[in-house]
Design a protein around this motif. Structure first.
Motif, PDB file in Angstrom:
ATOM      1  N   ILE A  15       0.779  -1.173   0.017  1.00  0.00           N
ATOM      2  CA  ILE A  15       0.055  -0.151   0.042  1.00  0.00           C
ATOM      3  C   ILE A  15       0.843   1.256   0.060  1.00  0.00           C
ATOM      4  O   ILE A  15       1.895   1.283   0.842  1.00  0.00           O
ATOM      5  CB  ILE A  15      -1.013   0.002   1.387  1.00  0.00           C
ATOM      6  N   GLN A  16       0.618   2.013  -1.070  1.00  0.00           N
ATOM      7  CA  GLN A  16       1.225   3.348  -0.867  1.00  0.00           C
ATOM      8  C   GLN A  16       0.426   4.330   0.189  1.00  0.00           C
ATOM      9  O   GLN A  16      -0.697   4.400  -0.118  1.00  0.00           O
ATOM     10  CB  GLN A  16       1.266   4.096  -2.465  1.00  0.00           C
ATOM     11  N   ALA A  17       1.243   4.809   1.002  1.00  0.00           N
ATOM     12  CA  ALA A  17       0.524   5.730   1.993  1.00  0.00           C
ATOM     13  C   ALA A  17      -0.137   6.772   1.389  1.00  0.00           C
ATOM     14  O   ALA A  17       0.594   7.367   0.745  1.00  0.00           O
ATOM     15  CB  ALA A  17       1.580   5.919   3.252  1.00  0.00           C
ATOM     16  N   GLY A  18      -1.183   7.100   2.329  1.00  0.00           N
ATOM     17  CA  GLY A  18      -2.005   8.335   1.954  1.00  0.00           C
ATOM     18  C   GLY A  18      -1.493   9.606   2.434  1.00  0.00           C
ATOM     19  O   GLY A  18      -1.851  10.220   3.243  1.00  0.00           O
ATOM     20  N   MET A  19      -0.555  10.320   1.830  1.00  0.00           N
ATOM     21  CA  MET A  19       0.302  11.253   2.640  1.00  0.00           C
ATOM     22  C   MET A  19      -0.334  12.568   2.031  1.00  0.00           C
ATOM     23  O   MET A  19      -0.295  12.895   0.896  1.00  0.00           O
ATOM     24  CB  MET A  19       1.924  11.226   2.112  1.00  0.00           C
ATOM     25  N   ALA A  20      -0.788  13.242   2.668  1.00  0.00           N
ATOM     26  CA  ALA A  20      -1.460  14.465   2.710  1.00  0.00           C
ATOM     27  C   ALA A  20      -0.506  15.544   2.056  1.00  0.00           C
ATOM     28  O   ALA A  20       0.520  15.728   2.558  1.00  0.00           O
ATOM     29  CB  ALA A  20      -2.278  15.051   3.906  1.00  0.00           C
ATOM     30  N   GLY A  21      -1.009  16.744   1.541  1.00  0.00           N
ATOM     31  CA  GLY A  21      -0.289  17.873   1.331  1.00  0.00           C
ATOM     32  C   GLY A  21       0.314  17.916  -0.043  1.00  0.00           C
ATOM     33  O   GLY A  21       1.341  18.812  -0.397  1.00  0.00           O
ATOM     34  N   GLY A  22      -0.318  17.137  -1.136  1.00  0.00           N
ATOM     35  CA  GLY A  22       0.099  17.415  -2.305  1.00  0.00           C
ATOM     36  C   GLY A  22       1.073  16.355  -3.073  1.00  0.00           C
ATOM     37  O   GLY A  22       1.546  16.582  -4.138  1.00  0.00           O
ATOM     38  N   ILE A  23       1.374  15.341  -2.145  1.00  0.00           N
ATOM     39  CA  ILE A  23       2.428  14.468  -2.457  1.00  0.00           C
ATOM     40  C   ILE A  23       1.762  13.449  -3.211  1.00  0.00           C
ATOM     41  O   ILE A  23       2.445  12.966  -4.372  1.00  0.00           O
ATOM     42  CB  ILE A  23       3.071  13.807  -1.219  1.00  0.00           C
ATOM     43  N   THR A  24       0.764  12.986  -3.089  1.00  0.00           N
ATOM     44  CA  THR A  24      -0.123  11.961  -3.847  1.00  0.00           C
ATOM     45  C   THR A  24      -0.642  12.444  -4.976  1.00  0.00           C
ATOM     46  O   THR A  24      -1.861  12.403  -5.180  1.00  0.00           O
ATOM     47  CB  THR A  24      -0.977  11.013  -2.987  1.00  0.00           C
ATOM     48  N   THR A  25      -0.100  12.767  -6.013  1.00  0.00           N
ATOM     49  CA  THR A  25      -0.545  13.186  -7.250  1.00  0.00           C
ATOM     50  C   THR A  25      -1.292  12.063  -8.022  1.00  0.00           C
ATOM     51  O   THR A  25      -1.004  10.974  -7.769  1.00  0.00           O
ATOM     52  CB  THR A  25       0.486  13.600  -8.320  1.00  0.00           C
ATOM     53  N   PRO A  26      -2.235  12.491  -9.086  1.00  0.00           N
ATOM     54  CA  PRO A  26      -3.001  11.335  -9.672  1.00  0.00           C
ATOM     55  C   PRO A  26      -2.002  10.694 -10.298  1.00  0.00           C
ATOM     56  O   PRO A  26      -2.141   9.260 -10.374  1.00  0.00           O
ATOM     57  CB  PRO A  26      -3.921  12.271 -10.709  1.00  0.00           C
ATOM     58  N   LYS A  27      -0.775  11.084 -10.920  1.00  0.00           N
ATOM     59  CA  LYS A  27       0.031  10.203 -11.480  1.00  0.00           C
ATOM     60  C   LYS A  27       0.733   9.078 -10.768  1.00  0.00           C
ATOM     61  O   LYS A  27       0.865   8.013 -10.906  1.00  0.00           O
ATOM     62  CB  LYS A  27       1.176  10.901 -12.466  1.00  0.00           C
ATOM     63  N   LEU A  28       1.069   9.646  -9.452  1.00  0.00           N
ATOM     64  CA  LEU A  28       1.498   8.701  -8.603  1.00  0.00           C
ATOM     65  C   LEU A  28       0.571   7.610  -8.111  1.00  0.00           C
ATOM     66  O   LEU A  28       0.928   6.205  -8.086  1.00  0.00           O
ATOM     67  CB  LEU A  28       1.873   9.343  -7.286  1.00  0.00           C
ATOM     68  N   VAL A  29      -0.383   8.032  -7.654  1.00  0.00           N
ATOM     69  CA  VAL A  29      -1.690   6.972  -7.395  1.00  0.00           C
ATOM     70  C   VAL A  29      -2.027   5.826  -8.589  1.00  0.00           C
ATOM     71  O   VAL A  29      -2.017   4.815  -8.317  1.00  0.00           O
ATOM     72  CB  VAL A  29      -2.868   7.544  -6.901  1.00  0.00           C
ATOM     73  N   ALA A  30      -2.075   6.597  -9.831  1.00  0.00           N
ATOM     74  CA  ALA A  30      -2.518   5.603 -10.808  1.00  0.00           C
ATOM     75  C   ALA A  30      -1.335   4.529 -11.124  1.00  0.00           C
ATOM     76  O   ALA A  30      -1.544   3.544 -11.495  1.00  0.00           O
ATOM     77  CB  ALA A  30      -2.761   6.412 -11.905  1.00  0.00           C
ATOM     78  N   GLU A  31      -0.119   5.036 -11.160  1.00  0.00           N
ATOM     79  CA  GLU A  31       1.001   4.116 -11.480  1.00  0.00           C
ATOM     80  C   GLU A  31       1.056   3.129 -10.348  1.00  0.00           C
ATOM     81  O   GLU A  31       1.533   1.956 -10.910  1.00  0.00           O
ATOM     82  CB  GLU A  31       2.224   5.110 -11.556  1.00  0.00           C
ATOM     83  N   VAL A  32       1.018   3.371  -8.965  1.00  0.00           N
ATOM     84  CA  VAL A  32       1.037   2.434  -8.031  1.00  0.00           C
ATOM     85  C   VAL A  32      -0.033   1.432  -8.524  1.00  0.00           C
ATOM     86  O   VAL A  32      -0.013   0.316  -8.306  1.00  0.00           O
ATOM     87  CB  VAL A  32       0.857   3.250  -6.911  1.00  0.00           C
ATOM     88  N   ALA A  33      -1.197   1.825  -8.790  1.00  0.00           N
ATOM     89  CA  ALA A  33      -2.329   0.963  -8.887  1.00  0.00           C
ATOM     90  C   ALA A  33      -2.270   0.189 -10.254  1.00  0.00           C
ATOM     91  O   ALA A  33      -2.416  -1.017 -10.328  1.00  0.00           O
ATOM     92  CB  ALA A  33      -3.807   1.944  -9.052  1.00  0.00           C
TER      93      ALA A  33
END
Length: 360
Positions: A15-33
């Protein structure tokens, strides 16, 4: 491990942690998924409309499941008793050449609205920190087949989450970066500081739901050992901070790549809530001053303009450089696919087969 993969439809037990504050860009989340792990939008500070936009942006990039992370605590707060801290913070604003701070602050909470967005957008997994969602919100999410992941730093917290209906518990060791999920920071002013191995062992012995390990994890050897212990999976944040797809600013990235494990400390200087960060000038000066650090989220709101300007001007000494004790392993900026390949001990070109092999 199989219980985690089945519960939230993953190929890789990460699981990629849900880091608040703009770290989890759509590109990051989508690439992990897309790689078969669980990407997570860090929505703790977002408004409902911002969350909706983020979700839709991720959906443009992947058709795989991903999660949303929310703060279970109510952030709604107001204070006009901020003059001493604002006066102290003015020196940083002067150095950054930004406007003086306000003499009162208001923080809004959008939790209920964000839960509606999660349901509206058909998000399959929600993770929470800082407590337990209300029974009303849990029932609402469960009726829409949303799986719940809860962060816990001791067994009492884990039991509360399980009794409330959470499906998966993340054991957050004191090695973890940023804010851990400790429910009561009055009882535990520096967070509940139990090491990861002891915490995982205790949870595995006492809980009947999948347990995910989090805190200072940075390589395949650690992951293998935790899975052999019985952990259903692992959650990592720090490792993804230097992903090429992450929203981490350049000064923050450089600080992470220069840091070693002894460079992190637990501090409340930035947010009013204990969090692990790379030590810098701001932490040193705030903690050694006579000025009382205000509670979360008031302190967080007071320092927000300073942290924002420091990001813009690439000044790492005034940023909240959240990082876990595994930060010393970070030497390069890599794409998500390379990070995940290294974490499960595969070559990058093999990543298309990762999920199939782990599911066998």
């Amino acid at each position: 491990m199989g219980k985690l993969l089945e519960t939230i439809n993953l190929h890789i037990p990460i699981i990629q942690a849900g880091m608040a504050g703009g770290i989890t860009t759509p590109k990051l989340v989508a690439e992990v998924a897309n790689a078969g792990a669980l990407g997570t939008i860090g929505a703790g500070y977002m408004s409902a409309s911002s969350l909706r936009n983020e979700i839709q942006a991720v959906k443009q990039l992947t058709d795989k499941p991903f999660a949303v992370n929310l703060f279970a605590a109510n952030l709604e707060s107001f204070s006009s008793d901020v003059a001493p801290m604002q006066h102290f913070l003015e020196k940083y604003r002067n150095e950054l050449e930004i406007d003086p701070g306000k003499q009162s602050v208001k923080v809004y909470d959008y939790l209920q609205e964000k839960v509606y967005v999660v349901i509206e957008q058909d998000i399959p997994v929600v993770s929470t920190a800082f407590g337990v969602l209300s029974s009303v919100l849990i029932e609402r999410l469960k009726k829409n087949d949303v799986k719940l992941i809860g962060m816990a730093t001791n067994l009492d917290e884990a039991n509360e989450l399980v009794e409330a209906g959470y499906d998966i518990i993340v054991a957050q060791g004191f090695e973890a970066g940023g804010h851990r999920g400790t429910f009561d920071v009055n009882k535990y002013p520096n967070g509940c500081n139990v090491g990861l191995l002891s915490l995982v062992q205790e949870f595995l012995y006492n809980l009947d739901v999948p347990v995910v390990a989090a805190g200072g994890i940075s390589n395949n050897g650690q992951i293998d050992a935790l899975l052999r212990m019985g952990a259903a999976g692992v959650q990592l944040g720090t490792k993804f901070l230097v992903a090429k797809e992450a929203g981490t600013n350049s000064a923050y990235r450089r600080a992470l790549m220069k840091a070693s494990s002894v460079d992190t400390v637990i501090t409340s200087a930035f947010s009013g809530r204990p969090a692990r960060a790379v030590f810098n000038r701001f932490i040193q000066e705030v903690e050694t001053s006579d000025c009382e650090i205000l509670p979360f989220p008031i302190q967080n709101e007071l320092t927000k303009d300073i942290r924002g300007a420091a990001k813009e001007f690439a000044v790492s000494e005034f940023q909240s450089l959240w990082a876990g004790q595994g930060v010393g392993s970070i030497v390069n900026e890599d794409p998500v696919v390379d990070i995940l390949a290294s974490l499960i001990g595969k070559d990058t070109e093999e990543t298309d087969q990762l999920g199939l092999e782990l599911d066998d």
